[in-house]
Enzyme design. Sequence first.
Site, PDB file in Angstrom:
ATOM      1  N   HIS A 148       5.825   5.016  10.232  1.00 21.41           N
ATOM      2  CA  HIS A 148       4.566   5.661  10.644  1.00 21.41           C
ATOM      3  C   HIS A 148       4.433   5.520  12.153  1.00 21.41           C
ATOM      4  CE1 HIS A 148       2.400   5.700   6.608  1.00 21.41           C
ATOM      5  NE2 HIS A 148       3.489   5.006   6.350  1.00 21.41           N
ATOM      6  N   HIS A 186      10.401   5.443   5.394  1.00 20.10           N
ATOM      7  CA  HIS A 186       9.818   6.175   6.523  1.00 20.10           C
ATOM      8  C   HIS A 186       9.081   5.217   7.444  1.00 20.10           C
ATOM      9  CE1 HIS A 186       6.650   6.037   3.466  1.00 20.10           C
ATOM     10  NE2 HIS A 186       5.777   6.150   4.450  1.00 20.10           N
ATOM     11  N   GLY A 221       0.781  -1.221   0.000  1.00 12.25           N
ATOM     12  CA  GLY A 221       0.000   0.000   0.000  1.00 12.25           C
ATOM     13  C   GLY A 221       0.816   1.275   0.000  1.00 12.25           C
ATOM     14  N   GLN A 222       2.117   1.156  -0.174  1.00 12.88           N
ATOM     15  CA  GLN A 222       2.943   2.359  -0.212  1.00 12.88           C
ATOM     16  C   GLN A 222       2.762   3.090  -1.538  1.00 12.88           C
ATOM     17  OE1 GLN A 222       5.417   3.666   2.308  1.00 12.88           O
ATOM     18  NE2 GLN A 222       3.668   2.638   3.230  1.00 12.88           N
ATOM     19  N   THR A 223       2.742   4.406  -1.440  1.00 10.32           N
ATOM     20  CA  THR A 223       2.684   5.218  -2.666  1.00 10.32           C
ATOM     21  C   THR A 223       3.939   6.077  -2.805  1.00 10.32           C
ATOM     22  OG1 THR A 223       1.453   6.922  -1.481  1.00 10.32           O
ATOM     23  CG2 THR A 223       0.167   5.304  -2.698  1.00 10.32           C
ATOM     24  N   VAL A 224       4.711   6.210  -1.709  1.00 12.69           N
ATOM     25  CA  VAL A 224       5.967   6.966  -1.746  1.00 12.69           C
ATOM     26  C   VAL A 224       7.086   5.986  -1.450  1.00 12.69           C
ATOM     27  CG1 VAL A 224       7.323   8.803  -0.678  1.00 12.69           C
ATOM     28  CG2 VAL A 224       4.853   9.092  -0.973  1.00 12.69           C
TER      29      VAL A 224
END
Length: 137
Positions: free
Chosen positions: A101, A99, A92-95
């Site tokens: 969360h 990083h 589900g990562q878009t970037v």
Amino acid sequence: MNDCVFCKIMARQIPATVVHEDEATLAFMDVGQVNPGHVLVACKAHVENVYGLEDAQAAAVFRAAARVARAIRASFNPPGLSIYQANGKPAGQTVFHFHLHLLPRHDADGMQLVWPVKNPPREKLEEYAARIRAQLA
Ligand SMILES: [Zn+2]
């Protein structure tokens, strides 16, 4: 400069609600539709995923995440706080810039945010970020 959104945030070309910054990391509130109010702790360097982290970068990101987590606890005392990381489109990562969360939890079952309001608007995020920053000063 590449097209990475997080790199643009690091370069301050895209505004972000910053809660913590040090030499190697930047932590900021996510204003995206998907994760409103998550605190994201990112490497300043463009590292695509966990496999690309050097030891010093890994240490810096997790140290910053722990400091910010304690500041969230001191500021808001949520019943729980989750920390997670995901790699790649299937997760589900878009970037694609490493990083973590930080997600204050409403309860053990839900992923609901426990900020004083649910899905806080941007001006509320500024207020919450200021409270977190005050704990880190
Ligand atoms: Zn990047």
